[in-house]
Enzyme design. Structure first.
Site, PDB file in Angstrom:
ATOM      1  CE1 TYR A 171       7.171  -9.352  -3.930  1.00 54.70           C
ATOM      2  CE2 TYR A 171       8.227  -7.272  -4.509  1.00 54.70           C
ATOM      3  CZ  TYR A 171       7.450  -8.026  -3.645  1.00 54.70           C
ATOM      4  OH  TYR A 171       6.945  -7.450  -2.502  1.00 54.70           O
ATOM      5  CE  LYS A 175       3.605  -8.282  -3.209  1.00 48.75           C
ATOM      6  NZ  LYS A 175       2.570  -8.770  -2.279  1.00 48.75           N
TER       7      LYS A 175
END
Length: 252
Positions: A171, A175
């Site tokens: 994750y 980002k």
């Protein structure tokens, strides 16, 4: 083609969590017409039904699956035929893990990057002609990121986003990729007066985080709304609106 008298805003993942809270806050002002996007027609229509009671803005459900180019292309065609242009794009939808508990490491990375990175890149590229067609004076693309995507603070032993507290390599790296895509797009589109800005809502109590978090979805939506509607392009260029709703300079 429908006549649009208010700025038209498209929000992906608008049926729940931060996306819904963002739609709610924008709708409550009565100053924007919204395209409420979700992966299915049922979810999009359900969100519109919830929002309708609190606004006089136009609310239009739209199906967008970020993992499918055909879905994104069909959505752009719908917007072009119905409205002719788009004024503000909010790339909010994202996932934090693969939905398959038996996924291999490669499959897990691919699933998250498919939605969080490839999907956002394709959304922006596909809807860019509609943003270019807009006559609105303040066209914007808002990409929702996370403090977890900031590489420097991952090393920090004191930061709440330290990798010592939150590993989440898949994750986090998705980002980080969004941050770079946003920076490159911001520089590229500045000459066309299309602002690209990042918003980091923080750790919010939504389904995305398993209902845990230190902020409500309503609080988390505020940086997104600010990035989409407040300040001047000169003030926001190269900035990130963080979870305290303040502007962060270059270096995220």
């Amino acid at each position: 083609m429908a006549a649009v008298t208010k700025p038209l805003v498209l929000i992906t993942g608008a049926n729940q969590g931060l996306g819904f809270a963002t739609a709610q806050q924008l709708a409550s002002t009565g100053q924007y017409n919204l395209l409420v996007a979700a992966r299915s027609q049922e979810k999009a229509e359900g969100a519109v039904k919830q929002l309708e009671s609190s606004t006089n803005s136009s609310l239009t459900p739209i199906v967008i699956d970020l993992d499918q180019d055909e879905s994104i292309t069909a959505a752009a065609k719908f917007v072009e035929e119905r409205f002719g242009s788009l004024d503000i794009l909010i790339n909010n939808a994202g996932i934090n893990r693969s939905s398959d508990p038996n996924a291999t490491l490669r499959e897990s990375y691919r699933a998250v990057f498919e939605t969080n990175v490839f999907g956002v890149a394709v959304m922006t590229a596909t809807f860019l002609p509609l943003l270019r067609a807009s006559k609105y004076h303040d066209r914007r693309i808002v990409n929702v990121t996370s403090g977890l995507g900031q590489i420097g603070i991952a090393y920090s032993p004191t930061s709440e986003y330290s990798a010592k507290i939150w590993e989440l390599p898949i994750y986090r790296s998705s980002k980080s990729a969004i941050n770079m895509i946003s920076a490159v797009d911001a520089v590229s589109l500045e000459k066309e007066n299309i602002l690209v800005v990042l918003a980091a809502p923080g750790f919010c109590r939504t389904n995305f985080g398993g209902g845990q978090g230190v902020k409500s979805a309503e609080e988390g939506a505020r940086p997104i709304v600010r990035a989409a509607t407040e300040g001047s392009p000169k003030e926001l260029f190269g900035k990130l609106v963080d979870d305290e709703n303040t502007l962060v300079e270059f270096g995220w």
